[in-house]
Design a protein around this motif. Structure first.
Motif, PDB file in Angstrom:
ATOM      1  N   LEU A  77      44.026 126.199  44.345  1.00  0.00           N
ATOM      2  CA  LEU A  77      43.442 127.047  43.305  1.00  0.00           C
ATOM      3  C   LEU A  77      44.097 128.410  43.515  1.00  0.00           C
ATOM      4  O   LEU A  77      44.022 128.968  44.613  1.00  0.00           O
ATOM      5  CB  LEU A  77      41.923 127.158  43.484  1.00  0.00           C
ATOM      6  CG  LEU A  77      41.119 125.869  43.394  1.00  0.00           C
ATOM      7  CD1 LEU A  77      39.660 126.145  43.736  1.00  0.00           C
ATOM      8  CD2 LEU A  77      41.244 125.247  42.019  1.00  0.00           C
ATOM      9  N   ASP A  78      44.756 128.931  42.493  1.00  0.00           N
ATOM     10  CA  ASP A  78      45.502 130.175  42.671  1.00  0.00           C
ATOM     11  C   ASP A  78      45.350 131.139  41.496  1.00  0.00           C
ATOM     12  O   ASP A  78      46.073 132.120  41.386  1.00  0.00           O
ATOM     13  CB  ASP A  78      46.981 129.883  42.926  1.00  0.00           C
ATOM     14  CG  ASP A  78      47.655 129.110  41.791  1.00  0.00           C
ATOM     15  OD1 ASP A  78      46.986 128.806  40.769  1.00  0.00           O
ATOM     16  OD2 ASP A  78      48.850 128.791  41.931  1.00  0.00           O
ATOM     17  N   CYS A  92      44.335 126.466  38.470  1.00  0.00           N
ATOM     18  CA  CYS A  92      45.742 126.394  38.852  1.00  0.00           C
ATOM     19  C   CYS A  92      46.604 127.072  37.794  1.00  0.00           C
ATOM     20  O   CYS A  92      46.427 126.809  36.603  1.00  0.00           O
ATOM     21  CB  CYS A  92      46.175 124.933  38.967  1.00  0.00           C
ATOM     22  SG  CYS A  92      45.101 123.928  40.003  1.00  0.00           S
ATOM     23  N   ALA A  93      47.532 127.901  38.241  1.00  0.00           N
ATOM     24  CA  ALA A  93      48.462 128.515  37.301  1.00  0.00           C
ATOM     25  C   ALA A  93      49.299 127.428  36.621  1.00  0.00           C
ATOM     26  O   ALA A  93      49.596 127.515  35.435  1.00  0.00           O
ATOM     27  CB  ALA A  93      49.357 129.519  38.021  1.00  0.00           C
ATOM     28  N   PRO A 125      42.696 121.964  34.692  1.00  0.00           N
ATOM     29  CA  PRO A 125      41.897 121.841  35.909  1.00  0.00           C
ATOM     30  C   PRO A 125      41.301 123.183  36.314  1.00  0.00           C
ATOM     31  O   PRO A 125      42.028 124.167  36.458  1.00  0.00           O
ATOM     32  CB  PRO A 125      42.888 121.321  36.946  1.00  0.00           C
ATOM     33  CG  PRO A 125      44.237 121.626  36.409  1.00  0.00           C
ATOM     34  CD  PRO A 125      44.116 121.716  34.923  1.00  0.00           C
ATOM     35  N   HIS A 126      39.978 123.199  36.481  1.00  0.00           N
ATOM     36  CA  HIS A 126      39.298 124.452  36.813  1.00  0.00           C
ATOM     37  C   HIS A 126      37.932 124.178  37.417  1.00  0.00           C
ATOM     38  O   HIS A 126      37.370 123.100  37.261  1.00  0.00           O
ATOM     39  CB  HIS A 126      39.139 125.323  35.563  1.00  0.00           C
ATOM     40  CG  HIS A 126      38.187 124.739  34.574  1.00  0.00           C
ATOM     41  ND1 HIS A 126      38.544 123.719  33.709  1.00  0.00           N
ATOM     42  CD2 HIS A 126      36.872 124.986  34.341  1.00  0.00           C
ATOM     43  CE1 HIS A 126      37.493 123.386  32.980  1.00  0.00           C
ATOM     44  NE2 HIS A 126      36.464 124.138  33.342  1.00  0.00           N
ATOM     45  N   SER A 139      43.810 136.786  36.531  1.00  0.00           N
ATOM     46  CA  SER A 139      44.651 137.284  37.613  1.00  0.00           C
ATOM     47  C   SER A 139      44.923 136.178  38.627  1.00  0.00           C
ATOM     48  O   SER A 139      44.213 135.170  38.672  1.00  0.00           O
ATOM     49  CB  SER A 139      43.958 138.458  38.319  1.00  0.00           C
ATOM     50  OG  SER A 139      42.738 138.015  38.896  1.00  0.00           O
ATOM     51  N   ALA A 140      45.934 136.410  39.451  1.00  0.00           N
ATOM     52  CA  ALA A 140      46.202 135.522  40.572  1.00  0.00           C
ATOM     53  C   ALA A 140      45.141 135.780  41.640  1.00  0.00           C
ATOM     54  O   ALA A 140      44.566 136.874  41.715  1.00  0.00           O
ATOM     55  CB  ALA A 140      47.595 135.787  41.137  1.00  0.00           C
ATOM     56  N   ILE A 141      44.847 134.767  42.448  1.00  0.00           N
ATOM     57  CA  ILE A 141      43.941 134.918  43.583  1.00  0.00           C
ATOM     58  C   ILE A 141      44.656 134.415  44.830  1.00  0.00           C
ATOM     59  O   ILE A 141      45.661 133.698  44.732  1.00  0.00           O
ATOM     60  CB  ILE A 141      42.609 134.144  43.396  1.00  0.00           C
ATOM     61  CG1 ILE A 141      42.881 132.643  43.254  1.00  0.00           C
ATOM     62  CG2 ILE A 141      41.827 134.689  42.208  1.00  0.00           C
ATOM     63  CD1 ILE A 141      41.628 131.781  43.371  1.00  0.00           C
TER      64      ILE A 141
END
Length: 171
Positions: A77-78, A92-93, A125-126, A139-141
């Motif tokens: 997860l990003d 996911c990006a 997917p989330h 944003s990215a994590i």
């Protein structure tokens, strides 16, 4: 109305990490936070049903799950993002190929077993972490690694989820 779906259920350590990111984003984004016990990633939504769930549909869904042959895999997860104004999520990006393949295999198995499915435009997917976020900024994590060793069949049940089946992925 009860909803039936296949999902990935995070282990306790990952659930805690997701909940920590969710709490941080809740402070920044507002909205209503998802309870940690409800954190999951839906793989395939089936139809919604009145209570009680039809036994034949649950049996067909279990048969569809039994037919899945997949090896364990991992992904990250990003990304923190949102769907419109209603849902804040971690995901996911880019959808990992093994995750897409598991989704596709479940879809085909549900078709083969005549399991009624909800229509979907595409698989995103989330993990839903917030409802009605007010100030969501995609944003990215820092990546959260998810080791996928299996999947579950779940049903919504008055604010909670009930596991109706569990399958291990095998190498």
């Amino acid at each position: 109305m009860r909803h039936l779906f296949f999902a990935l259920a995070p282990d306790a350590a990952l659930r805690d990490a997701i909940a920590n990111d969710a709490a941080r984003l809740h402070l920044a984004w507002g909205g209503r936070a998802t309870k940690p016990a409800k954190l999951h990633m839906t793989l395939r939504f089936l139809q919604g049903f009145t209570d009680p769930l039809p036994d034949d549909v649950v049996a067909a869904a279990r048969a569809a799950g039994d037919a899945i042959a997949s090896v364990p895999f991992a992904f990250e997860l990003d990304r923190a993002d949102r769907f419109g104004r209603r849902i804040g999520w971690l995901g996911c990006a880019v959808t990992p190929r093994p995750l897409q393949a598991l989704h596709d295999a479940l879809t085909e198995s549900c078709r083969a077993h005549a399991v009624p499915m909800r229509e979907e435009e595409r698989f995103v997917p989330h993990v839903t972490i917030l409802r009605d976020p007010k100030r969501a900024v995609p944003s990215a994590i820092a990546p959260l690694r998810w080791q996928v060793d299996g999947f579950v069949l779940m049903a919504s049940a008055e604010g909670a989820y009930e596991v109706l089946g569990r399958w291990a992925l095998r190498a």
